[in-house]
Design a protein around this motif. Structure first.
Motif, PDB file in Angstrom:
ATOM      1  N   THR A  81       0.824  -1.208   0.000  1.00 36.12           N
ATOM      2  CA  THR A  81       0.000   0.000   0.000  1.00 36.12           C
ATOM      3  C   THR A  81       0.858   1.258   0.000  1.00 36.12           C
ATOM      4  O   THR A  81       0.471   2.263  -0.574  1.00 36.12           O
ATOM      5  CB  THR A  81      -0.956   0.026   1.212  1.00 36.12           C
ATOM      6  OG1 THR A  81      -0.246  -0.384   2.357  1.00 36.12           O
ATOM      7  CG2 THR A  81      -2.140  -0.867   0.977  1.00 36.12           C
ATOM      8  N   GLU A  85       0.559  -0.080  -4.554  1.00 38.85           N
ATOM      9  CA  GLU A  85       0.168  -1.317  -5.218  1.00 38.85           C
ATOM     10  C   GLU A  85      -0.995  -1.941  -4.460  1.00 38.85           C
ATOM     11  O   GLU A  85      -1.016  -1.953  -3.237  1.00 38.85           O
ATOM     12  CB  GLU A  85       1.347  -2.290  -5.246  1.00 38.85           C
ATOM     13  CG  GLU A  85       1.093  -3.511  -6.110  1.00 38.85           C
ATOM     14  CD  GLU A  85       2.310  -4.436  -6.179  1.00 38.85           C
ATOM     15  OE1 GLU A  85       2.644  -4.858  -7.284  1.00 38.85           O
ATOM     16  OE2 GLU A  85       2.901  -4.740  -5.129  1.00 38.85           O
ATOM     17  N   SER A  86      -1.939  -2.500  -5.195  1.00 38.86           N
ATOM     18  CA  SER A  86      -3.066  -3.125  -4.519  1.00 38.86           C
ATOM     19  C   SER A  86      -2.645  -4.490  -3.982  1.00 38.86           C
ATOM     20  O   SER A  86      -1.685  -5.088  -4.469  1.00 38.86           O
ATOM     21  CB  SER A  86      -4.248  -3.284  -5.476  1.00 38.86           C
ATOM     22  OG  SER A  86      -3.964  -4.276  -6.439  1.00 38.86           O
ATOM     23  N   LEU A  87      -3.375  -4.963  -2.987  1.00 35.44           N
ATOM     24  CA  LEU A  87      -3.088  -6.284  -2.421  1.00 35.44           C
ATOM     25  C   LEU A  87      -3.191  -7.351  -3.509  1.00 35.44           C
ATOM     26  O   LEU A  87      -2.387  -8.285  -3.584  1.00 35.44           O
ATOM     27  CB  LEU A  87      -4.070  -6.579  -1.280  1.00 35.44           C
ATOM     28  CG  LEU A  87      -3.943  -7.952  -0.611  1.00 35.44           C
ATOM     29  CD1 LEU A  87      -2.573  -8.127   0.031  1.00 35.44           C
ATOM     30  CD2 LEU A  87      -5.042  -8.129   0.438  1.00 35.44           C
ATOM     31  N   ARG A  88      -4.189  -7.188  -4.387  1.00 27.32           N
ATOM     32  CA  ARG A  88      -4.374  -8.150  -5.471  1.00 27.32           C
ATOM     33  C   ARG A  88      -3.133  -8.214  -6.355  1.00 27.32           C
ATOM     34  O   ARG A  88      -2.647  -9.295  -6.691  1.00 27.32           O
ATOM     35  CB  ARG A  88      -5.602  -7.756  -6.292  1.00 27.32           C
ATOM     36  CG  ARG A  88      -5.933  -8.696  -7.433  1.00 27.32           C
ATOM     37  CD  ARG A  88      -7.261  -8.298  -8.070  1.00 27.32           C
ATOM     38  NE  ARG A  88      -7.618  -9.162  -9.172  1.00 27.32           N
ATOM     39  CZ  ARG A  88      -7.258  -8.948 -10.438  1.00 27.32           C
ATOM     40  NH1 ARG A  88      -6.498  -7.902 -10.733  1.00 27.32           N
ATOM     41  NH2 ARG A  88      -7.625  -9.776 -11.386  1.00 27.32           N
ATOM     42  N   ASP A  89      -2.606  -7.066  -6.726  1.00 30.13           N
ATOM     43  CA  ASP A  89      -1.403  -7.054  -7.563  1.00 30.13           C
ATOM     44  C   ASP A  89      -0.219  -7.688  -6.836  1.00 30.13           C
ATOM     45  O   ASP A  89       0.551  -8.442  -7.428  1.00 30.13           O
ATOM     46  CB  ASP A  89      -1.057  -5.621  -7.986  1.00 30.13           C
ATOM     47  CG  ASP A  89      -1.935  -5.132  -9.131  1.00 30.13           C
ATOM     48  OD1 ASP A  89      -2.571  -5.981  -9.783  1.00 30.13           O
ATOM     49  OD2 ASP A  89      -1.979  -3.912  -9.365  1.00 30.13           O
ATOM     50  N   GLN A 114      -9.684 -12.862   0.777  1.00 33.14           N
ATOM     51  CA  GLN A 114      -9.615 -12.137  -0.490  1.00 33.14           C
ATOM     52  C   GLN A 114      -8.539 -12.727  -1.392  1.00 33.14           C
ATOM     53  O   GLN A 114      -8.757 -12.940  -2.581  1.00 33.14           O
ATOM     54  CB  GLN A 114      -9.345 -10.647  -0.219  1.00 33.14           C
ATOM     55  CG  GLN A 114     -10.518  -9.952   0.465  1.00 33.14           C
ATOM     56  CD  GLN A 114     -10.163  -8.523   0.857  1.00 33.14           C
ATOM     57  OE1 GLN A 114      -9.583  -8.277   1.908  1.00 33.14           O
ATOM     58  NE2 GLN A 114     -10.491  -7.567   0.002  1.00 33.14           N
ATOM     59  N   TRP A 118      -8.012 -14.580  -5.536  1.00 30.06           N
ATOM     60  CA  TRP A 118      -7.216 -13.932  -6.578  1.00 30.06           C
ATOM     61  C   TRP A 118      -6.098 -14.817  -7.141  1.00 30.06           C
ATOM     62  O   TRP A 118      -5.520 -14.490  -8.173  1.00 30.06           O
ATOM     63  CB  TRP A 118      -6.592 -12.641  -6.032  1.00 30.06           C
ATOM     64  CG  TRP A 118      -7.584 -11.554  -5.711  1.00 30.06           C
ATOM     65  CD1 TRP A 118      -8.763 -11.301  -6.356  1.00 30.06           C
ATOM     66  CD2 TRP A 118      -7.477 -10.555  -4.682  1.00 30.06           C
ATOM     67  NE1 TRP A 118      -9.392 -10.214  -5.799  1.00 30.06           N
ATOM     68  CE2 TRP A 118      -8.629  -9.730  -4.765  1.00 30.06           C
ATOM     69  CE3 TRP A 118      -6.533 -10.273  -3.702  1.00 30.06           C
ATOM     70  CZ2 TRP A 118      -8.850  -8.648  -3.913  1.00 30.06           C
ATOM     71  CZ3 TRP A 118      -6.743  -9.188  -2.858  1.00 30.06           C
ATOM     72  CH2 TRP A 118      -7.891  -8.391  -2.960  1.00 30.06           C
TER      73      TRP A 118
ATOM     74  N   ARG B 314     -10.714   0.411 -10.008  1.00 34.20           N
ATOM     75  CA  ARG B 314     -10.709  -0.977  -9.557  1.00 34.20           C
ATOM     76  C   ARG B 314      -9.608  -1.247  -8.534  1.00 34.20           C
ATOM     77  O   ARG B 314      -9.822  -1.884  -7.513  1.00 34.20           O
ATOM     78  CB  ARG B 314     -10.535  -1.869 -10.791  1.00 34.20           C
ATOM     79  CG  ARG B 314     -10.866  -3.304 -10.522  1.00 34.20           C
ATOM     80  CD  ARG B 314     -10.844  -4.098 -11.806  1.00 34.20           C
ATOM     81  NE  ARG B 314     -10.160  -5.358 -11.548  1.00 34.20           N
ATOM     82  CZ  ARG B 314     -10.055  -6.327 -12.431  1.00 34.20           C
ATOM     83  NH1 ARG B 314     -10.578  -6.198 -13.620  1.00 34.20           N
ATOM     84  NH2 ARG B 314      -9.427  -7.435 -12.120  1.00 34.20           N
ATOM     85  N   HIS B 315      -8.410  -0.714  -8.816  1.00 33.22           N
ATOM     86  CA  HIS B 315      -7.292  -1.025  -7.908  1.00 33.22           C
ATOM     87  C   HIS B 315      -7.454  -0.378  -6.536  1.00 33.22           C
ATOM     88  O   HIS B 315      -6.818  -0.810  -5.582  1.00 33.22           O
ATOM     89  CB  HIS B 315      -5.945  -0.639  -8.543  1.00 33.22           C
ATOM     90  CG  HIS B 315      -5.869   0.778  -9.009  1.00 33.22           C
ATOM     91  ND1 HIS B 315      -6.184   1.151 -10.291  1.00 33.22           N
ATOM     92  CD2 HIS B 315      -5.528   1.902  -8.370  1.00 33.22           C
ATOM     93  CE1 HIS B 315      -6.032   2.465 -10.425  1.00 33.22           C
ATOM     94  NE2 HIS B 315      -5.636   2.943  -9.270  1.00 33.22           N
ATOM     95  N   GLU B 318      -9.226  -3.035  -4.578  1.00 32.07           N
ATOM     96  CA  GLU B 318      -8.609  -4.365  -4.465  1.00 32.07           C
ATOM     97  C   GLU B 318      -7.534  -4.410  -3.388  1.00 32.07           C
ATOM     98  O   GLU B 318      -6.450  -4.965  -3.566  1.00 32.07           O
ATOM     99  CB  GLU B 318      -8.067  -4.797  -5.826  1.00 32.07           C
ATOM    100  CG  GLU B 318      -9.214  -5.127  -6.768  1.00 32.07           C
ATOM    101  CD  GLU B 318      -8.778  -5.490  -8.165  1.00 32.07           C
ATOM    102  OE1 GLU B 318      -7.665  -5.095  -8.567  1.00 32.07           O
ATOM    103  OE2 GLU B 318      -9.551  -6.173  -8.850  1.00 32.07           O
ATOM    104  N   HIS B 319      -7.848  -3.784  -2.287  1.00 40.99           N
ATOM    105  CA  HIS B 319      -7.007  -3.873  -1.091  1.00 40.99           C
ATOM    106  C   HIS B 319      -7.745  -4.735  -0.070  1.00 40.99           C
ATOM    107  O   HIS B 319      -8.899  -5.110  -0.285  1.00 40.99           O
ATOM    108  CB  HIS B 319      -6.779  -2.480  -0.516  1.00 40.99           C
ATOM    109  CG  HIS B 319      -5.939  -1.591  -1.388  1.00 40.99           C
ATOM    110  ND1 HIS B 319      -4.589  -1.797  -1.567  1.00 40.99           N
ATOM    111  CD2 HIS B 319      -6.251  -0.503  -2.125  1.00 40.99           C
ATOM    112  CE1 HIS B 319      -4.109  -0.865  -2.389  1.00 40.99           C
ATOM    113  NE2 HIS B 319      -5.107  -0.076  -2.744  1.00 40.99           N
TER     114      HIS B 319
END
Lengths: 311, 433
Positions: A81, A85-89, A114, A118, B314-315, B318-319
């Motif tokens: 964060t 960067e998102s957690l998903r990425d 989550q 993913w 979207r991003h 996505e946390h």
């Protein structure tokens, strides 16, 4: 067994018992001179830790290595964060390297759930915020079972900072599934929201009075109380907390002879647990650490190798 | 430019034809095609089976421009609004930079005019930079071409009672109103993201107790009484707030309030899977609150429905749940949700919908050309609704640049068929004209 281990709700009684039984075999391996099993040879397990942890991370690392997996530790604390960067990425980047298993620790509740949506890898929750820490509950059950036998019908008190404890939440599910009766004890400010209706629907008890509960239990689990909570106004002073809710030398005497003492660590000696209690013959604190490796070996075994011969 | 609407159900006045010339309603009744033809009607809309409402007005949208044009622009938000049947929307001030000057407000107004799909009316910040400390240039915003009348730090609460008192007093000079995001930051801090209760306890999510809203609502109605000013409570979410507002109105205090479509339909239990699509501030509440909000909207305690349309890239969703951006889309689905929840249940009729989605919000915002009765001489801001159409929401069909749509996959009854802004169709047959 489900594909991931995200919550103790992912395991039924049979699943828990299978893990505990296998853990006994693993515990024997642990006592051998040569500890390696070939079970997970060629598999890669990443310990992805967004939050500091010494014992859980090293416990998973040793467990993976003794099963011959390639274990990689990634400390992702503040790396995602803070860089935007998102957690998903972040997790998809790690998973894209060809990882079979992700052991994830995150400061936010629900993170492991989550992540499991993913990535293709098997996800093991090594602690998500205040939500759950399933392998801790399994090793607690394992340690208690070693001393007390079948947990069916036993009475367990869980005492301390319940609001901020993922250990509590996983243990409530695990102990209920194994047929133990639980009483949770804390000052009202450290009880989770909605505990009254929660207790009613899940069949456990709540109490503000530790002295009334202790003499009747077979196991008492003391949870860590963070000193920072005082600034949040959860309780006035450490001294007052200890008098009300600490497992003091005096309270130790009120336990039955067979009653065991657990603590997930790290302990605040003198705050929630007196040194005499932590080091008592009834204390399972070091057994829990030792069981941690065996239980995590067992979890890895069941998630990756499935059924069949263990060692 | 002339346009004839054939056979629409004018709520309360039966099936009528409506003739519009140069943006104004010029005739209502049985209008012969031939006669209309001889007078050169440029366009005819067959409104058989449709209900005509005054154009919808949204007191609460986030358009993200300037600053986050990847999530929404004034143009894309305007398109979503038109699709949703709106002819006027209020754009909240929490952009980057914040709408806290006359220049910033005029820029929003101008970009709205450029998009030309709805009237975009800027909301001004109450305090500089939404910091909650010093009043923004409320008077200059009011005097600007944007004629700002609604002021809000929405996204944040004006939590300092002294600042709130001064703001309420100050806006009296130009008939302004302060729209309060009621959230005591001590009782529900920036991490709070799940209604405080058994589910937040089980999920280990930071609780957002109803009381954090209710204490601010209670304080602010008393400040409104003391100052003799107008306060508006944004996105009311609890039964307790409703009780306070009901009491305050009975005392003659000048308080108005709004409820979002999502708080009228969606409940806390949707958070059980930690899907940040359902993260919104204030959070989704249990069904007891939802029931109380519906009843309050029906009996007039809550004046209006407002979307709190909050697009996010979207991003940014996505946390981990606690870190994800709060907010959900609402413009395109608002009418369908209200139709489904309020009309379908018999709590409101279509005249009531006209009140809560057009007339009252226009009055609260001081928009003189909107929320008017459908009558000769009135501006032709109109929304044609098909009350029996069933829609299955598909987030990928949205005009919004974002996809944080909590309604995706849901089936709703009642849909916007056409929208007219001053006589010009912005939407026909559910698509941009």
């Amino acid at each position: 067994m489900k594909r991931h281990l995200l919550s103790m709700n992912d395991l039924d009684r049979q699943g828990i018992l299978a893990i505990l039984d296998t853990a006994e075999t693993m515990h024997d391996v642990q006592r051998r001179e040569v500890k390696k099993l070939p079970t997970l040879r060629g598999r890669t397990v990443v310990n992805l830790f967004f939050e500091d942890s010494t014992r859980t991370r090293s416990s998973f690392e040793i467990a993976g290595k003794w099963l011959s997996a390639d274990v990689i530790n990634i400390s992702a604390k503040g790396s995602s964060t803070s860089k935007g960067e998102s957690l998903r990425d972040t997790v998809r980047t790690v998973a894209a390297m060809g990882v079979d298993g992700l052991v994830i620790r995150h400061g936010a509740s629900g993170a492991a759930h989550q992540v499991a949506q993913w990535v293709d890898a098997v996800v093991i929750n090594a602690g998500d915020g205040l939500h759950e820490h399933p392998t801790q509950a399994l090793l607690d059950a394992y340690s208690m079972r070693q001393r007390l036998g079948d947990l069916q019908g036993l009475h367990v008190a869980i005492v301390g900072d319940l609001t901020h404890s993922r250990v509590l939440r996983s243990n409530l599910i695990c102990l209920k599934t194994l047929g133990a009766h639980v009483t949770v004890v804390a000052p009202p400010t450290l009880m989770p929201s909605g505990i009254e209706t929660w207790a009613r629907s899940d069949g456990f008890d709540t109490s503000y009075d530790l002295d009334a509960v202790l003499p009747g239990v077979d196991a008492v689990m003391m949870l860590r109380v963070q000193r920072e909570r005082m600034s949040g106004g959860y309780f006035p002073t450490a001294r007052e907390y200890t008098v009300g809710y600490g497992l003091t030398r005096e309270r130790l005497r009120t336990l039955q002879k067979h009653t065991v003492i657990c603590h997930p660590g790290p302990m605040n000696r003198g705050l929630e647990i007196a040194a005499d209690a932590a080091d008592a013959a009834q204390s399972l604190v070091l057994d829990q650490v030792s069981a941690g490796v065996a239980v995590r070996m067992s979890v890895l075994y069941h998630l990756f190798a499935g059924e069949g011969s263990v060692a | 430019m002339s346009l004839l609407i054939k056979g629409a159900d004018l709520v309360g006045a039966g099936r009528q034809d409506v003739l519009i010339r140069n943006g104004v309603i010029t005739e209502i009744g049985k209008i012969q095609d031939a006669r209309a033809g001889s007078e050169q009607v440029d366009q005819t809309i067959d409104a058989d089976g449709l209900i005509a409402l005054p154009g919808l007005v949204d007191l609460h949208t986030h358009l993200r421009e300037p600053g986050r044009e990847d999530a929404e622009t004034i143009a894309s938000g305007s398109a979503a609004a038109a699709i949703g049947g709106f002819t006027a929307i209020l754009a909240m001030a929490n952009t980057s930079p914040v709408t806290d000057t006359a220049e910033a407000a005029e820029r929003v107004l101008d970009l709205g005019r450029l998009a030309a799909l709805v009237d975009v009316q800027p909301v001004g910040a109450v305090t500089k930079g939404l910091a909650g400390e010093e009043l923004a240039e409320l008077g200059l915003m009011a005097r600007s071409r944007a004629r700002v009348r609604v002021f809000s730090d929405d996204g944040r609460c004006v939590h300092d009672a002294r600042v709130m008192r001064r703001a309420l007093e100050y806006v009296k000079a130009f008939g302004g109103v302060v729209s309060q995001h009621a959230q005591d930051p001590q009782l529900a801090d920036h991490n709070a993201c799940c209604h405080e209760g058994e589910l937040s306890g089980r999920l280990g999510l930071p609780g957002w107790p109803g009381i954090a809203e209710e204490v601010i609502v209670a304080r602010d109605v008393m400040l409104a009484r003391h100052t003799g000013s107008r306060v508006h409570i944004a996105h009311v979410s609890t039964a307790g707030s409703v009780e306070v507002i009901r009491w305050a109105k009975a005392q003659g205090i000048q308080v108005t309030s709004e409820v979002t479509p999502h708080h009228l339909m969606l409940t806390t239990d949707l958070l059980a899977g930690y899907d940040p699509t359902f993260k919104v501030n204030p959070p989704l509440r249990p069904s007891e609150d939802v029931e109380a909000l519906r009843a309050a909207l029906a009996d007039g305690t809550i004046d209006a429905v407002a979307t709190d349309h909050a697009p996010h890239a979207r991003h940014d969703k996505e946390h981990a749940f606690v870190d994800a951006a709060p907010g959900m889309l609402g413009l395109e689905t608002a009418l369908s949700v209200v139709s489904d929840v309020m009309v379908g249940s018999g709590l409101l009729d279509w005249a009531g919908v006209a009140q809560v989605m057009s007339m009252r919000p226009a009055r609260i915002a001081g928009l003189s050309g909107h929320g008017r009765p459908i009558a000769v001489g009135e501006p032709a801001n109109l929304t044609l609704v098909d009350p029996s159409a069933t829609v299955t929401v598909d987030r990928d069909l949205s005009m919004s640049l974002s996809r944080n749509n909590p309604w995706h996959g849901r089936q709703l009854t009642g849909a916007v068929h056409a929208t007219l802004l001053r006589g010009l169709p912005t939407v026909l047959k559910g698509a941009l004209a």
